[in-house]
Design an enzyme around this catalytic site. Sequence first.
Site: not given
Length: 334
Positions: A14, A275, A197
Amino acid sequence: MTAFIQGLPKVELHLHIEGSLEPELAFELAKRNNIDIPYESPEALKLAYEFEDLQSFLDIYYQGANVLQSEQDFYDLTMAYLVRCKQDNVIHTEIFFDPQTHTDRGIAFETVFNGIHRALDVGESELGISSHLIMCFLRHLSEESAIDTLEQSLPFKDKIIGVGLDSSELGHPPEKFTRVFNMAVEAGYLTVAHAGEEGPAQNIIDSLEMLKVSRVDHGVRCVEDDKLLARLIEEKTPLTVCPLSNIKLCVFDDMKQHNIVELLRKGVAVTINSDDPSYFGGYMTDNFLAVNEAHPMTHQELAQFTLNAIEGSFISDEMKNRYREQVMDYVSKF
């Protein structure tokens, strides 16, 4: 434990390549492309990275992407990330890129793709880092825009492993993109999606059922639904969790409140990822260290994050076996 974490082989699933744009490189590219940045220095830009939520981050994220203009820019961006991967002992990475962020600015799809892909080739041949590329649709844009992006990607389909869904989760549920995800699956792409999220646990369920995702990006709100949690454990569905990102975007107030270790110990296939590391204050090793500082773990538990990521990756079974052995050999030395 710090030395163990630093040396631990890692797999990242990710990572938004545009989110690895460091302020120093942003200023360098701005100068190269004669683009104004509304900050006096890289240090001043870094000070602006204080976010109240996902949207406040996205506003500055898209602004930063404006400095990316040429194939060389995307190559330099990706190579800078891969060098950090080497430092953090990342052995495999599956990188997101957001074509619409650039095509909406008049940058050709192939310009973006060619720069990133050329760097990934160098990363494998010179740094020994294997990789896959995942194309994300921006969920705040229309499904029609996503379909157009999907069509633009088809000439490069043999070099793009899958499609994803990112950007603002609130107000843009998975069902908005059911049609384009079906089209992507028919074209041979694997699918992943950001869910759970900012949005509710139902977004995770809908991503699994409507978008047929192989893994869920983030997914930390799965704990709100006991039935979903049991399903994730039973089906070994990978969650690509991003701890420092979750703190920076106020998903959790501090790392001691984060549920990633609790999920790991319950048997959820959670993984650690960075991220948008430039904006959120840390690459892979930084995220591992932050989690372990707040929730002290054993060597085997820390290694399990990598083992989960290997299992949840899109590499071949042969490569998975090789990487598993590499991790277990490392752990056995401790």
